[in-house]
Design a protein around this motif. Structure first.
Motif, PDB file in Angstrom:
ATOM      1  N   GLY A  77       0.806  -1.225   0.000  1.00  0.00           N
ATOM      2  CA  GLY A  77       0.000   0.000   0.000  1.00  0.00           C
ATOM      3  C   GLY A  77       0.833   1.266   0.000  1.00  0.00           C
ATOM      4  O   GLY A  77       0.321   2.354  -0.204  1.00  0.00           O
TER       5      GLY A  77
ATOM      6  N   LYS B 132       3.366  -7.475  10.917  1.00  0.00           N
ATOM      7  CA  LYS B 132       2.218  -6.658  11.347  1.00  0.00           C
ATOM      8  C   LYS B 132       1.128  -7.545  11.958  1.00  0.00           C
ATOM      9  O   LYS B 132       0.557  -7.213  12.992  1.00  0.00           O
ATOM     10  CB  LYS B 132       1.675  -5.871  10.154  1.00  0.00           C
ATOM     11  CG  LYS B 132       0.453  -5.047  10.460  1.00  0.00           C
ATOM     12  CD  LYS B 132       0.371  -3.776   9.638  1.00  0.00           C
ATOM     13  CE  LYS B 132      -0.301  -3.934   8.322  1.00  0.00           C
ATOM     14  NZ  LYS B 132      -0.398  -2.689   7.556  1.00  0.00           N
TER      15      LYS B 132
ATOM     16  N   ASN C 245      -7.678  -2.543   2.219  1.00  0.00           N
ATOM     17  CA  ASN C 245      -7.632  -1.161   1.779  1.00  0.00           C
ATOM     18  C   ASN C 245      -7.661  -1.094   0.250  1.00  0.00           C
ATOM     19  O   ASN C 245      -6.670  -1.377  -0.415  1.00  0.00           O
ATOM     20  CB  ASN C 245      -6.351  -0.507   2.331  1.00  0.00           C
ATOM     21  CG  ASN C 245      -6.335   0.996   2.146  1.00  0.00           C
ATOM     22  OD1 ASN C 245      -7.077   1.536   1.327  1.00  0.00           O
ATOM     23  ND2 ASN C 245      -5.477   1.666   2.894  1.00  0.00           N
TER      24      ASN C 245
ATOM     25  N   GLU D  84      -7.305   3.118  -2.981  1.00  0.00           N
ATOM     26  CA  GLU D  84      -6.521   3.486  -4.172  1.00  0.00           C
ATOM     27  C   GLU D  84      -6.751   4.897  -4.707  1.00  0.00           C
ATOM     28  O   GLU D  84      -7.402   5.086  -5.732  1.00  0.00           O
ATOM     29  CB  GLU D  84      -6.757   2.472  -5.298  1.00  0.00           C
ATOM     30  CG  GLU D  84      -5.796   2.675  -6.463  1.00  0.00           C
ATOM     31  CD  GLU D  84      -5.474   1.406  -7.211  1.00  0.00           C
ATOM     32  OE1 GLU D  84      -4.403   0.835  -6.954  1.00  0.00           O
ATOM     33  OE2 GLU D  84      -6.296   0.965  -8.032  1.00  0.00           O
TER      34      GLU D  84
ATOM     35  N   GLY E  83      -7.558   6.651   2.692  1.00  0.00           N
ATOM     36  CA  GLY E  83      -6.607   5.578   2.402  1.00  0.00           C
ATOM     37  C   GLY E  83      -5.649   5.356   3.558  1.00  0.00           C
ATOM     38  O   GLY E  83      -5.085   4.276   3.714  1.00  0.00           O
TER      39      GLY E  83
ATOM     40  N   GLU F 214      -4.678   4.387   7.124  1.00  0.00           N
ATOM     41  CA  GLU F 214      -5.415   3.308   7.796  1.00  0.00           C
ATOM     42  C   GLU F 214      -6.324   3.753   8.941  1.00  0.00           C
ATOM     43  O   GLU F 214      -7.429   3.215   9.093  1.00  0.00           O
ATOM     44  CB  GLU F 214      -4.459   2.209   8.254  1.00  0.00           C
ATOM     45  CG  GLU F 214      -3.319   2.698   9.135  1.00  0.00           C
ATOM     46  CD  GLU F 214      -2.306   1.588   9.439  1.00  0.00           C
ATOM     47  OE1 GLU F 214      -2.473   0.470   8.926  1.00  0.00           O
ATOM     48  OE2 GLU F 214      -1.377   1.858  10.208  1.00  0.00           O
TER      49      GLU F 214
ATOM     50  N   ASN G 205      -4.712  -4.026   5.469  1.00  0.00           N
ATOM     51  CA  ASN G 205      -3.749  -4.379   4.426  1.00  0.00           C
ATOM     52  C   ASN G 205      -4.248  -3.944   3.061  1.00  0.00           C
ATOM     53  O   ASN G 205      -5.452  -3.957   2.787  1.00  0.00           O
ATOM     54  CB  ASN G 205      -3.498  -5.891   4.374  1.00  0.00           C
ATOM     55  CG  ASN G 205      -2.403  -6.352   5.314  1.00  0.00           C
ATOM     56  OD1 ASN G 205      -2.551  -7.317   6.054  1.00  0.00           O
ATOM     57  ND2 ASN G 205      -1.280  -5.663   5.296  1.00  0.00           N
ATOM     58  N   ASN G 206      -3.306  -3.629   2.220  1.00  0.00           N
ATOM     59  CA  ASN G 206      -3.592  -3.254   0.843  1.00  0.00           C
ATOM     60  C   ASN G 206      -4.091  -4.471   0.040  1.00  0.00           C
ATOM     61  O   ASN G 206      -3.738  -5.612   0.341  1.00  0.00           O
ATOM     62  CB  ASN G 206      -2.292  -2.703   0.237  1.00  0.00           C
ATOM     63  CG  ASN G 206      -2.419  -2.399  -1.229  1.00  0.00           C
ATOM     64  OD1 ASN G 206      -1.900  -3.124  -2.065  1.00  0.00           O
ATOM     65  ND2 ASN G 206      -3.133  -1.347  -1.548  1.00  0.00           N
TER      66      ASN G 206
ATOM     67  N   SER H  74      -1.316  -6.740  -1.293  1.00  0.00           N
ATOM     68  CA  SER H  74      -0.694  -7.555  -0.232  1.00  0.00           C
ATOM     69  C   SER H  74      -1.544  -8.794   0.014  1.00  0.00           C
ATOM     70  O   SER H  74      -1.047  -9.920   0.047  1.00  0.00           O
ATOM     71  CB  SER H  74      -0.596  -6.775   1.083  1.00  0.00           C
ATOM     72  OG  SER H  74      -0.137  -5.464   0.894  1.00  0.00           O
TER      73      SER H  74
END
Ligand SMILES: Cc1cc2nc3c(=O)[nH]c(=O)nc-3n(C[C@H](O)[C@H](O)[C@H](O)COP(=O)(O)O)c2cc1C
Ligand code: SF4
Ligand code: FES
Lengths: 434, 180
Positions: free
Chosen positions: A58, A67, A83, A86, A174, A176, A210-211, A214
């Motif tokens: 991200g 994490k 997440n 974008e 975006g 967190e 998390n993106n 990912s």
């Protein structure tokens, strides 16, 4: 093109049927979930992801497995957030993941939720992706119908609910904690950290954000093993990365490449070089918030976290913006400063006021009213903004500003000496009321 | 233009919208956390959230009116006033700028006879500059509701406007996704 081609994330990109559950299953989809729920412990899954060396896609590049380990042991109520906000200018990769292969992200989310002990997962999609929200919701519905979501998934006793949450136009969501506040039904303003979301996030409970990219990498890591993932890329930057490339190259678009690939090779072999009549001037390699590199500097870089840090920039989101010789750098930085000014959530004075000042000074330069002191003032304002705020948006404005000024100073100085034309040319981007 | 709604009469949502709200309230972990999706339900039906919509949200979700107003004003996609029939949102961020957003915007302004940020007197079109739409490699681009039009040129814009004037939303680049 040299080297091996990878399609861990992109095998269904561009395919009209890639989003369908039947297609995903036929191509090995949900096998990783079956393996995980067929007897693995959450700690084993966390360990595999940690060993793979996967780093958050991200922007910040924080190791994903590490994490996940921050969630307090024995926590009763944990939440998982994907997440998909974008909004970083230059970035359009997560959109493709969700467009063409939503089930890969959904499977990754179920496995990730299992690994951290979450029973409710959100996929937060920026509101502008209206069509994409329908697409992802349809895939989530398919996954529920197939028994991959809901109660007692695949007979394992593991329950997971999944909600697709639609944003409503705010870049800061975006970030967190901004994202978490947004789902709590508040303004999307970031919180001071610590506490980190992994300890106290959504509803004050442990929360992992998390993106998309990912999370989408997780199923492959489970089926092929962490060693296979680690074997791709470099020592500290393992795996493949999606780069979304915009600007006047022959083949803009999203590419999956092993981390560490030389920019030169990527530029020539994948992007096909510049379109006829354009020369490469500079590249912003990781989304608009990272420092710009002139052509001569980026040409000798490899595309991985360490090499780019050494070159004075960052891999960021992999949103690569190609800037041609014909671009006016001061005009481009005005566009960016307008963006950060517009998107500052306003909580911190250095960010709220600083972004406005930067935009105003650059605009003044472009109107031909600048003085030599203005360049020092830009630097002075940047000093007052960096590292002093609740979230990194302030730094995200400073990094491009400083680097544009440092690397392309003559273009700024020329405006002071020559007096640029005032008139319709200088009213970008917001019209007269700008 | 979608119709203004009288603030004094309670908001009558369609049965589908009303039931979507009930489902959201049941599925979200707290009532307040269902605020954004419930606002979207009202937005989807009316195009904006009128004062009576605020009252409905306060009632259903147990949040204060201040909270609803705060959220409505923070997010740029939420609207509290009736909107033009076609709100054209053109990306003016960096990648689109490099790829020619400026001439595209100039062309739109000329064809519609309005400037960015304005609405045509008949209430049919509005023109807005927006930040990156996540279509940077396909720019310049503009968004119209759920439809995203990419690789804009003056010719494409003329085609789009002609069609919209006849009340037809032409197939967008992102509609491909939903047809498959
Ligand atoms: C202003 C700002 C905007 C951000 N926007 C995004 C975004 O759109 N998508 C994203 O995944 N992360 C974004 N981030 C990073 C998130 O805060 C967070 O680090 C990330 O989602 C964590 O996921 P990862 O570890 O998988 O990368 C943003 C951060 C900041 C400060
Ligand atoms: S740094 Fe800017 S965007 Fe981040 S919390 Fe502070 S004011 Fe908001
Ligand atoms: S810069 Fe226009 S869509 Fe990203």
């Amino acid at each position: 093109m040299s080297g091996k081609q990878y399609n861990i994330l992109s095998s269904r990109f561009g395919r009209a049927d890639g989003h369908k559950l039947a297609v995903y299953e036929r191509e090995g989809g949900y096998q990783a979930l079956r393996r995980v729920l067929g007897g693995m412990q959450p700690a084993e899954v966390r360990e595999m992801v940690k060993e793979s060396g996967l780093r958050g896609r991200g922007g910040a590049g924080f190791p994903t497995g590490v994490k996940w380990g921050f969630v307090p042991q024995g926590a009763e109520e944990v939440y998982f957030f994907v997440n998909a906000d974008e909004s970083e200018p230059g970035t359009f990769k997560d959109r493709l993941c969700l467009d063409y292969d939503p089930h890969q992200t959904i499977e990754g989310t179920i496995i990730s939720s299992f690994a951290v002990g979450a029973r409710l997962a959100f996929i937060y999609i920026r509101g502008e992706f209206g069509w994409l929200i329908d697409r992802v919701q349809a895939a989530v519905d398919e996954a529920y119908a197939a028994g991959y979501l809901g109660k007692n998934i695949l007979g394992s006793g593991f329950d997971l609910e999944m909600l697709v949450h639609k944003g409503a136009g705010a870049y800061i969501c975006g970030e967190e904690t901004g994202l978490i506040n947004s789902v709590e039904g508040k303004k999307g303003q970031p919180n001071i950290k610590p506490p980190f979301p992994a300890v106290a996030g959504f509803l004050q409970k442990p929360t992992i954000v998390n993106n998309v990219e990912s999370v989408a990498s997780v199923p492959w890591i489970i089926t092929s093993g962490p060693a296979a993932y680690k074997a791709i890329g470099t020592e500290k930057s393992s795996g493949t990365k999606l780069f979304s490339v915009s600007g006047p190259v022959k083949r803009p678009g999203v590419y999956e490449v092993p981390l560490g690939i030389p920019f030169r090779e990527f530029f020539h072999d994948y992007l096909g070089g510049m379109v006829e009549g354009e020369e490469l001037k500079a590249v912003i390699v990781g989304g608009s918030s990272v420092p710009v590199l002139p052509a001569a500097e980026i040409m000798n870089c490899n595309l991985d976290y360490e090499s780019l840090a050494q070159a004075g920039t960052m891999l960021g989101s992999g949103g690569m913006i190609i800037i041609p010789e014909s671009s006016d750098m001061v005009e481009l930085i005005q566009v960016l400063m307008h963006f950060y000014f517009d998107e500052s959530c306003g909580q911190c004075t250095p960010c709220r006021e600083g972004t406005g000042w930067l935009h105003k000074i650059v605009k003044k330069l472009r109107q031909g009213a600048g003085t030599p002191e203005d360049l020092d003032l830009l630097e002075h304002v940047c000093q007052g903004m960096a590292g002093l705020t609740i979230c990194p948006l302030s730094d995200a404005a400073v990094m491009p500003m400083r680097s544009f000024l440092a690397k392309f100073r003559p273009e700024f100085e020329a405006l002071i000496q020559e007096t640029a034309p005032v008139g319709p040319q200088s009213r970008w981007p917001r019209g007269e009321q700008e | 233009m979608n119709k203004p709604v009288d603030a004094r009469t309670p908001l009558q949502l369609s049965p589908e919208s009303a039931s979507r709200i009930e489902t959201l309230v049941a599925r979200y972990p707290t009532r307040a956390s269902a605020l954004m999706p419930c606002i979207w339900v009202i937005m989807d039906e009316l195009g904006h959230v009128p004062p009576a919509g605020v009252a409905l949200l306060v009632d259903k979700l147990g949040v204060t009116p201040a909270r609803v107003h705060e959220v409505l004003s923070f997010y740029t996609m939420f609207r509290t006033e009736p909107q033009a029939d076609y709100v054209l949102q053109v990306c003016h961020n960096i990648s689109c700028h490099i790829m020619g957003a400026r001439p595209v915007i100039a062309h739109l302004e000329k064809q519609l006879g309005i400037r960015m940020g304005e609405r045509t007197p008949d209430g049919k079109f509005a023109l807005e500059g927006v930040e990156c739409l996540g279509a940077c490699g396909m720019g310049p681009c503009l968004q119209l509701g759920k439809h995203l039009y990419e690789h804009l040129t003056p010719e494409r814009i003329d085609g789009l406007l002609d069609s919209l004037r006849k009340g037809v939303v032409p197939r967008a680049d992102t509609d491909r996704e939903l047809e498959a």
